[in-house]
Design an enzyme around this catalytic site. Structure first.
Site, PDB file in Angstrom:
ATOM      1  CE  LYS A 150      -7.243 -61.680 -30.866  1.00 39.85           C
ATOM      2  NZ  LYS A 150      -8.187 -60.769 -30.196  1.00 39.85           N
TER       3      LYS A 150
ATOM      4  CD  GLN B  49     -11.680 -62.686 -28.261  1.00 42.46           C
ATOM      5  OE1 GLN B  49     -10.548 -62.291 -28.453  1.00 42.46           O
ATOM      6  NE2 GLN B  49     -12.730 -61.897 -28.363  1.00 42.46           N
TER       7      GLN B  49
ATOM      8  CE  LYS C 210     -17.155 -62.917 -33.986  1.00 43.31           C
ATOM      9  NZ  LYS C 210     -15.865 -62.703 -34.731  1.00 43.31           N
TER      10      LYS C 210
ATOM     11  CG  ASN D 203     -11.784 -49.735 -34.787  1.00 43.78           C
ATOM     12  OD1 ASN D 203     -12.392 -48.872 -35.391  1.00 43.78           O
ATOM     13  ND2 ASN D 203     -12.375 -50.748 -34.191  1.00 43.78           N
TER      14      ASN D 203
ATOM     15  CB  SER E 267     -18.185 -59.647 -33.529  1.00 38.87           C
ATOM     16  OG  SER E 267     -17.168 -58.867 -34.117  1.00 38.87           O
TER      17      SER E 267
ATOM     18  CE  LYS F 140     -11.789 -59.680 -25.145  1.00 41.87           C
ATOM     19  NZ  LYS F 140     -11.118 -58.867 -26.195  1.00 41.87           N
TER      20      LYS F 140
ATOM     21  N   GLY G  38     -11.533 -58.671 -36.932  1.00 42.68           N
ATOM     22  CA  GLY G  38     -10.354 -57.819 -36.887  1.00 42.68           C
ATOM     23  C   GLY G  38      -9.657 -57.836 -35.537  1.00 42.68           C
ATOM     24  CG  ASP G  39      -6.614 -58.201 -32.286  1.00 40.28           C
ATOM     25  OD1 ASP G  39      -7.452 -58.228 -31.378  1.00 40.28           O
ATOM     26  OD2 ASP G  39      -5.399 -58.018 -32.063  1.00 40.28           O
TER      27      ASP G  39
ATOM     28  CB  THR H 230     -13.674 -52.036 -29.366  1.00 35.23           C
ATOM     29  OG1 THR H 230     -13.961 -53.067 -30.315  1.00 35.23           O
ATOM     30  CG2 THR H 230     -12.836 -52.610 -28.248  1.00 35.23           C
TER      31      THR H 230
HETATM   32  N1  GLU Z   1     -10.245 -58.522 -31.702  1.00 33.62           N
HETATM   33  C1  GLU Z   1     -11.366 -58.108 -30.904  1.00 33.62           C
HETATM   34  C2  GLU Z   1     -11.189 -58.618 -29.503  1.00 33.62           C
HETATM   35  O1  GLU Z   1     -10.076 -58.660 -29.005  1.00 33.62           O
HETATM   36  C3  GLU Z   1     -12.697 -58.437 -31.549  1.00 33.62           C
HETATM   37  C4  GLU Z   1     -12.921 -59.868 -31.850  1.00 33.62           C
HETATM   38  C5  GLU Z   1     -14.196 -60.145 -32.645  1.00 33.62           C
HETATM   39  O2  GLU Z   1     -14.938 -59.214 -32.956  1.00 33.62           O
HETATM   40  O3  GLU Z   1     -14.425 -61.326 -32.917  1.00 33.62           O
HETATM   41  O4  GLU Z   1     -12.113 -58.961 -28.805  1.00 33.62           O
END
Ligand code: GLU
Length: 460
Positions: free
Chosen positions: A139, A124, A103, A253, A392, A127, A178-179, A222
């Site tokens: 990612k 990630q 994810k 965002n 998410s 996190k 998204g990112d 976020t």
């Molecule tokens: N890009 C965001 C992050 O850095 C969200 C990633 C997601 O929702 O999967 O965590």
């Protein structure tokens, strides 16, 4: 001969953590951001690793955790509005699936390369673990720049990108989102192409529009989550957010909804920035105007300044950025390494007492260390900005049960998750004798869950 014996003794004396860090640098040349992310994590894990060194070493646990399970690199050809074929480099790094499907977002920015995607994918893992939800780390992205492109060009790109990516993702395997550069428009085009190619109406992407499976509060998550965690961090340190001046960087965002929630909590955010300039607004940022400029017009911040008498616009230049503004709390919400040692010194000199990262790794290692040494409460991005990916995961749950929750339901779950994350990292820091070191706390708490799952699942 003598040299090699000495060398061997030197190697033997080297700790497992240092050994793995050296290995990462040697095996992944020219990827400084990835090295930086690994260094920060491994340094904080030192005490945990040393307590279990023999076992972790035998299992090559660290070598496995720093090596992506799979890395996909692919060509993305598309046709621009002049009829010219353009070619970009696409990436998806499926880093770790020990605790759930991969994810993580898709970054669309000219700076994207494999090292950047690996640093983001590595972050990630921890996190996502901290959210307490069943999601692994991944990612992706592309060196495509959506800025200045027509909607048709963006669609052509997104369709080509997904034509390759769809082979490797799925609601139970890998769920991108998204990112930077990937917002609602891009997710929509990618989702349409995935559905067309596979015939599946499934939750393969998050951050979807509300009419086709998106979650309420995902857009805000976020930024809101960043403030929920910051509020809790301040509360637990005998401080409060109301009445404080906040410096925010970014105008995407994350920044927009961080500013909005900071205002709702009674604080005064006075800055924001984009790639060319930054705003100081003595009256506090006007969120409605900022949204109009950035989300609707997709324009520069000069337009914000033109419409707002209390705002000053400054070009970005060395020594000229939002961190020069006197503030109590700093929220870097733009991009990696945007807050360096000089900025940290300025913040401390100006009396800033808390920094929470809305972006991924926006503070350099030297700046982080300086802030911590000078008593600034510092919460790293992998905890502070986890509200986005956590929501998410809530979107994935709603898609699986084919239901939509109300805004209040999602928002209150998000709030609970952020408060919980803060206490988990606070407790982990205390348990390992590093009270108040939230970087160490976040890395340790995130790591332990993944390490346990990897151990239980054997050598895979
Ligand atoms: N890009 C965001 C992050 O850095 C969200 C990633 C997601 O929702 O999967 O965590």
């Amino acid at each position: 001969m003598l040299f090699s014996i000495e060398k061997k003794e030197e190697d033997d004396a080297m700790s497992y953590v240092d050994e793995v860090y050296e290995l990462v640098v040697a095996k992944n040349p020219a990827q400084p951001e990835f090295h930086q992310a690994v260094k920060e994590v491994l340094e904080s894990l030192r005490v945990v690793i040393e307590a279990n060194e023999e076992k972790y070493r035998r299992d090559a646990l660290l070598e496995r955790i720093v090596t992506p399970e799979r890395q996909l690199l692919f060509r993305v050809p598309w046709v621009d509005d002049k009829g010219q074929v353009q070619v970009n480099n696409g990436f998806r790094v499926q880093f770790n699936s020990a605790i759930g499907p991969y994810k993580g977002g898709l970054r669309l920015h000219p700076s994207v390369n494999l090292g950047i995607i690996k640093f983001l994918g590595f972050e990630q893992i921890f996190k996502n673990s901290l959210t307490g939800l069943p999601i692994g780390g991944g990612k992706g992205g592309c060196d495509f720049d959506p800025k200045g492109k027509s909607d048709r060009e963006v669609m052509a790109f997104c369709q080509s990108f997904m034509t390759e990516l769809h082979k490797y993702i799925g609601a139970d395997t890998d769920v991108p989102a998204g990112d930077i550069g990937t917002g609602a428009r891009e997710i929509g085009f990618m989702y349409g192409q995935y559905k067309r190619l596979t015939g599946l109406y499934e939750g393969v992407l998050t951050g979807k529009g509300l009419s086709y499976g998106g979650s309420l509060a995902r857009t805000e998550a976020t930024g809101y989550g960043l403030l929920y965690l910051t509020e809790e961090m301040l509360k637990c340190n005998g401080k409060e957010i109301a009445g404080k001046t906040v410096a925010v960087s970014g105008a995407g965002n994350v920044a927009i909804y961080a500013i909005q929630k900071a205002q709702q909590l009674g604080a005064k955010p006075v800055t924001c920035s984009d790639s060319t300039g930054w705003i100081y607004d003595s009256e506090g940022i006007d969120v409605a105007l900022l949204k109009e400029v950035k989300e609707v017009k997709r324009a520069r911040l000069t337009e914000y300044a033109a419409a707002r008498p209390s705002a000053q616009y400054h070009e970005c230049a060395p020594g000229s950025n939002v961190w020069t503004v006197k503030c109590d709390i700093a929220l870097p919400c733009a991009t990696q390494n945007e807050l360096d040692l000089e900025d940290a010194k300025t913040l401390v000199a100006n009396g800033c007492f808390a920094v929470a990262e809305g972006a991924n790794m926006p503070t350099t290692l030297e700046a982080t260390e300086y802030l911590q040494k000078n008593g600034v409460l510092f919460c790293p991005g992998k905890a502070a900005n986890a509200g986005g990916v956590a929501t998410s995961a809530l979107e994935m749950s709603q898609n699986s049960e084919r239901l939509s929750w109300t805004f209040e339901e999602v928002d209150s779950k998000l709030q609970g998750i952020m408060v919980n994350i803060f206490h988990n990292l606070d407790d982990a820091a205390k348990k390992y004798g590093m009270e108040g070191n939230y970087v160490a706390g976040a890395n340790i708490a995130g790591f332990l869950k993944v390490a346990e799952a990897m151990t239980a699942q054997g050598v895979v």
